[in-house]
Design a protein around this motif. Structure first.
Motif, PDB file in Angstrom:
ATOM      1  N   UNK A 188     -13.200   4.626   1.142  1.00  0.00           N
ATOM      2  CA  UNK A 188     -11.919   4.390   0.923  1.00  0.00           C
ATOM      3  C   UNK A 188     -10.997   5.647   0.157  1.00  0.00           C
ATOM      4  N   UNK A 189     -10.051   6.174   0.730  1.00  0.00           N
ATOM      5  CA  UNK A 189      -9.487   7.477   0.276  1.00  0.00           C
ATOM      6  C   UNK A 189      -7.840   6.973   0.313  1.00  0.00           C
ATOM      7  N   UNK A 190      -7.083   7.322  -0.919  1.00  0.00           N
ATOM      8  CA  UNK A 190      -5.827   7.424  -1.078  1.00  0.00           C
ATOM      9  C   UNK A 190      -5.197   8.694  -1.369  1.00  0.00           C
ATOM     10  N   UNK A 191      -4.170   9.171  -0.476  1.00  0.00           N
ATOM     11  CA  UNK A 191      -3.745  10.539  -1.055  1.00  0.00           C
ATOM     12  C   UNK A 191      -3.037  10.542  -2.478  1.00  0.00           C
ATOM     13  N   UNK A 233     -11.219   8.697  -4.410  1.00  0.00           N
ATOM     14  CA  UNK A 233     -12.052   8.251  -3.496  1.00  0.00           C
ATOM     15  C   UNK A 233     -13.089   7.184  -3.984  1.00  0.00           C
ATOM     16  N   UNK A 234     -13.365   6.031  -3.456  1.00  0.00           N
ATOM     17  CA  UNK A 234     -14.133   5.050  -3.758  1.00  0.00           C
ATOM     18  C   UNK A 234     -15.226   4.746  -2.505  1.00  0.00           C
ATOM     19  N   UNK A 235     -16.462   4.835  -3.241  1.00  0.00           N
ATOM     20  CA  UNK A 235     -17.568   4.879  -2.006  1.00  0.00           C
ATOM     21  C   UNK A 235     -18.548   3.412  -2.405  1.00  0.00           C
ATOM     22  N   UNK A 236     -18.804   2.842  -1.272  1.00  0.00           N
ATOM     23  CA  UNK A 236     -19.602   1.390  -1.303  1.00  0.00           C
ATOM     24  C   UNK A 236     -20.760   1.876  -0.593  1.00  0.00           C
ATOM     25  N   UNK A 237     -21.896   1.793  -0.992  1.00  0.00           N
ATOM     26  CA  UNK A 237     -23.278   1.825  -0.499  1.00  0.00           C
ATOM     27  C   UNK A 237     -24.452   1.047  -1.059  1.00  0.00           C
ATOM     28  N   UNK A 238     -25.562   1.287  -0.679  1.00  0.00           N
ATOM     29  CA  UNK A 238     -26.614   0.388  -1.371  1.00  0.00           C
ATOM     30  C   UNK A 238     -26.557   0.392  -2.975  1.00  0.00           C
ATOM     31  N   UNK A 239     -26.196   1.458  -3.569  1.00  0.00           N
ATOM     32  CA  UNK A 239     -26.206   1.376  -5.135  1.00  0.00           C
ATOM     33  C   UNK A 239     -24.931   0.830  -5.606  1.00  0.00           C
ATOM     34  N   UNK A 240     -24.160   0.000  -4.839  1.00  0.00           N
ATOM     35  CA  UNK A 240     -22.793  -0.544  -5.447  1.00  0.00           C
ATOM     36  C   UNK A 240     -21.702   0.216  -5.194  1.00  0.00           C
ATOM     37  N   UNK A 241     -20.795   0.118  -6.030  1.00  0.00           N
ATOM     38  CA  UNK A 241     -19.371   0.803  -5.861  1.00  0.00           C
ATOM     39  C   UNK A 241     -19.013   1.773  -6.993  1.00  0.00           C
ATOM     40  N   UNK A 242     -18.852   3.154  -6.350  1.00  0.00           N
ATOM     41  CA  UNK A 242     -18.547   4.124  -7.366  1.00  0.00           C
ATOM     42  C   UNK A 242     -17.384   4.850  -6.962  1.00  0.00           C
ATOM     43  N   UNK A 243     -16.675   5.565  -7.868  1.00  0.00           N
ATOM     44  CA  UNK A 243     -15.622   6.307  -7.764  1.00  0.00           C
ATOM     45  C   UNK A 243     -15.655   7.761  -8.083  1.00  0.00           C
ATOM     46  N   UNK A 244     -14.784   8.411  -7.391  1.00  0.00           N
ATOM     47  CA  UNK A 244     -14.358  10.067  -7.663  1.00  0.00           C
ATOM     48  C   UNK A 244     -12.945  10.179  -7.898  1.00  0.00           C
ATOM     49  N   UNK A 245     -12.432  10.537  -9.062  1.00  0.00           N
ATOM     50  CA  UNK A 245     -11.144  10.712  -9.395  1.00  0.00           C
ATOM     51  C   UNK A 245     -10.495  12.060  -9.802  1.00  0.00           C
ATOM     52  N   UNK A 246     -11.040  12.995  -9.133  1.00  0.00           N
ATOM     53  CA  UNK A 246     -10.974  14.412  -9.219  1.00  0.00           C
ATOM     54  C   UNK A 246      -9.546  14.748  -8.881  1.00  0.00           C
ATOM     55  N   UNK A 247      -8.839  14.077  -7.736  1.00  0.00           N
ATOM     56  CA  UNK A 247      -7.568  14.148  -7.362  1.00  0.00           C
ATOM     57  C   UNK A 247      -6.373  13.272  -7.970  1.00  0.00           C
ATOM     58  N   UNK A 248      -7.033  12.448  -8.742  1.00  0.00           N
ATOM     59  CA  UNK A 248      -6.104  11.528  -9.568  1.00  0.00           C
ATOM     60  C   UNK A 248      -5.179  11.957 -10.331  1.00  0.00           C
ATOM     61  N   UNK A 249      -3.831  11.761 -10.420  1.00  0.00           N
ATOM     62  CA  UNK A 249      -2.927  12.547 -11.666  1.00  0.00           C
ATOM     63  C   UNK A 249      -2.614  13.682 -11.333  1.00  0.00           C
ATOM     64  N   UNK A 250      -2.949  14.458 -10.082  1.00  0.00           N
ATOM     65  CA  UNK A 250      -2.389  15.735  -9.878  1.00  0.00           C
ATOM     66  C   UNK A 250      -0.797  15.616  -9.393  1.00  0.00           C
ATOM     67  N   UNK A 251      -0.404  14.766  -8.757  1.00  0.00           N
ATOM     68  CA  UNK A 251       1.113  14.631  -8.404  1.00  0.00           C
ATOM     69  C   UNK A 251       1.491  13.301  -8.721  1.00  0.00           C
ATOM     70  N   UNK A 252       3.074  13.301  -8.821  1.00  0.00           N
ATOM     71  CA  UNK A 252       3.756  12.163  -9.226  1.00  0.00           C
ATOM     72  C   UNK A 252       3.781  11.219  -8.108  1.00  0.00           C
ATOM     73  N   UNK A 253       3.408   9.761  -8.343  1.00  0.00           N
ATOM     74  CA  UNK A 253       3.297   8.662  -7.368  1.00  0.00           C
ATOM     75  C   UNK A 253       4.629   8.622  -6.591  1.00  0.00           C
ATOM     76  N   UNK A 254       4.483   8.406  -5.315  1.00  0.00           N
ATOM     77  CA  UNK A 254       5.347   8.197  -4.492  1.00  0.00           C
ATOM     78  C   UNK A 254       5.363   7.078  -3.402  1.00  0.00           C
ATOM     79  N   UNK A 255       5.000   5.960  -3.863  1.00  0.00           N
ATOM     80  CA  UNK A 255       4.696   4.785  -2.716  1.00  0.00           C
ATOM     81  C   UNK A 255       5.907   4.542  -2.190  1.00  0.00           C
TER      82      UNK A 255
END
Length: 490
Positions: A188-191, A233-255
């Protein structure tokens, strides 16, 4: 929404499921979830399944129950399938053709990938042109295909799909919530600005679900875990759930604030806030900003009903059922002759005379787009005997186009552009008219940690309009081609 002649549309809904324990009927879960997300897109839909690393699927134009007949579902269902994705679409970028339906399945040197996208890229034409110059051949006209090409190219370079997705995010601008399925992973990926919602659920027997809205988790038998963070970036696989947050906090949120006003289902929870409560809060704010002496408060089905409840609670004016909505009118009827389109409001809505006759009525709706249908609805109330009609709108006036996945018509068609509230009211024929203020609209979701995009009301874009090429890739892409080239094969 009142504007049946030109309703606002949100681009689509995405869903993905990874059943780690193998206890779920994965295809049936996706089918149920897509039903719950049908409000987010009625033009096309699709399901892709992962059978021990082999990805296949089916997609077509039409509603979920039209596309997925029992025979089609049976062809996708196997007890051993543990991973699948699903999508419902309404096009804001790209033509309404089967080739643009999703999930898009891409076969490449590293395997196969299925991708679902909700949103709209603002730099898609530039990216598409660059890819074509490098030899890419596109089968459709949506920006989703651009994302597929970029991830595939980066995957061939890096070997890791997570790294490929992260590097692709460096190139994308605009709105995108993605669900991506590889042979072994669901992602799963969110801008980084978080324009569109995306959430995570857990399955009772073990496993995870990603969805545009929490109502889809309920339909799939999953429990809400949390929202995907903007840029995550959230990854689900045989090892469970893990997250990559390299792009978090780079820009002001604009939902997109219109998720709370109209797009999302009332029973969904987005960024910690109930959509139903947010709409009631809009009604309370309206009662505070635009009080009036009246006998009854009614809402336009369906998205005006919650705000009408809030207005009634805050004002003390009784709430009533003012309209009955005909739920059996299909899309074909509305797309018929001009006379049918003109009569669409009268066919879809009928005033409850006992509620409004000889009454001073407060009428609540979520927006006014072109104004023509609002005028017809007000006339319905007057024909039913309403003495006064005071129109209240649970959003500020629409004045500017959206480039991030909301299908707002051309600016010159928006009734609020270049007009005062008094001039708009003269067009629609209410006794009084009041809009929700931009100050209050960003306060609807009390628990949300995201900021809100209000560009369609204010004209203040996170991506400046002069940087945006088009909201329709297909038409702009053809328009920008040389005249001689445009004639070939067309």
């Amino acid at each position: 929404m009142s504007e049946f002649s030109y309703p606002l549309h949100e681009e689509c809904g995405v869903f993905g499921i990874y059943d780690k324990a193998g206890t779920e009927d994965v295809t049936a879960a996706v089918y149920s979830a897509l039903y719950s997300l049908q409000h987010r897109g009625q033009e096309s839909c699709g399901i892709a399944v992962n059978d021990d690393g082999v990805i296949s699927g089916y997609r077509d134009l039409g509603l979920v129950n039209e596309v997925f007949t029992p025979q089609v579902l049976a062809s996708l269902s196997k007890p051993e399938i543990r991973m699948a994705t699903g999508h419902v679409r309404y096009a804001t970028a790209g033509s309404r053709i089967r080739a643009n339906a999703q999930p898009m399945i891409v076969r490449h040197g590293r395997g196969t990938m299925a991708l679902c996208h909700n949103g709209n890229l603002t730099n898609a034409i530039q990216l598409r042109t660059e890819l074509e110059n490098e030899g890419a051949i596109f089968h459709g006209s949506s920006d989703t295909e651009v994302i597929c090409y970029l991830i595939t190219r980066e995957r061939l370079k890096s070997g890791s799909i997570e790294l490929a997705v992260s590097r692709t995010m460096d190139k994308l601008d605009g709105a995108y919530s993605l669900v991506i399925m590889s042979s072994t992973k669901l992602i799963a990926v969110r801008d980084p600005r978080g324009y569109r919602p995306l959430c995570i659920g857990t399955l009772p027997g073990g496993g995870y679900v990603f969805a545009s809205e929490s109502c889809a988790l309920d339909a799939a038998g999953a429990d809400f875990l949390r929202d995907v963070e903007p840029g995550e970036i959230v990854i689900a696989d045989a090892n469970g759930l893990r997250s990559v947050k390299d792009h978090c906090g780079r820009k002001d949120t604009q939902m997109c604030v219109f998720e709370f006003i109209y797009f999302a289902r009332p029973d969904s929870v987005i960024e910690g806030s109930s959509v139903h409560e947010a709409r009631k809060q809009a009604g309370r704010f309206l009662a505070e900003e635009h009080p009036v002496e009246a006998d009854v408060v009614i809402g336009v089905p369906d998205s005006g009903l919650d705000a009408a409840l809030g207005y009634s609670e805050a004002s003390g004016i009784p709430y009533g059922i003012g309209f009955i909505k005909n739920k059996y009118i299909g899309r074909t009827f509305i797309q018929g002759s001009q006379k049918q389109r003109e009569n669409s409001v009268r066919i879809k809505l009928n005033a409850v005379t006992s509620t409004v006759k000889d009454k001073r009525v407060v009428l609540i709706d979520d927006s006014i787009v072109r104004g023509t249908t609002s005028a017809r609805i007000i006339k319905l109330l007057r024909d039913a005997g309403a003495k006064e009609v005071h129109f209240r709108v649970s959003a500020p006036p629409f004045k500017y186009p959206c480039y991030f996945g909301t299908d707002i018509p051309d600016q010159k068609l928006l009734v609020a552009t270049g007009r005062t509230v008094a001039e708009i009211n003269e067009i629609i024929g209410a006794d009084t008219l009041g809009y929700l203020s931009t100050e209050h609209v960003v306060q609807l979701a009390k628990n949300s940690k995201c900021g809100f995009c209000t560009a369609c009301f204010t004209g203040k874009y996170a991506v400046k309009p002069d940087q945006v090429l088009s909201t329709n890739i297909h038409e702009r892409h053809l328009h920008d081609r040389p005249k001689d080239e445009k004639k070939l094969g067309e």
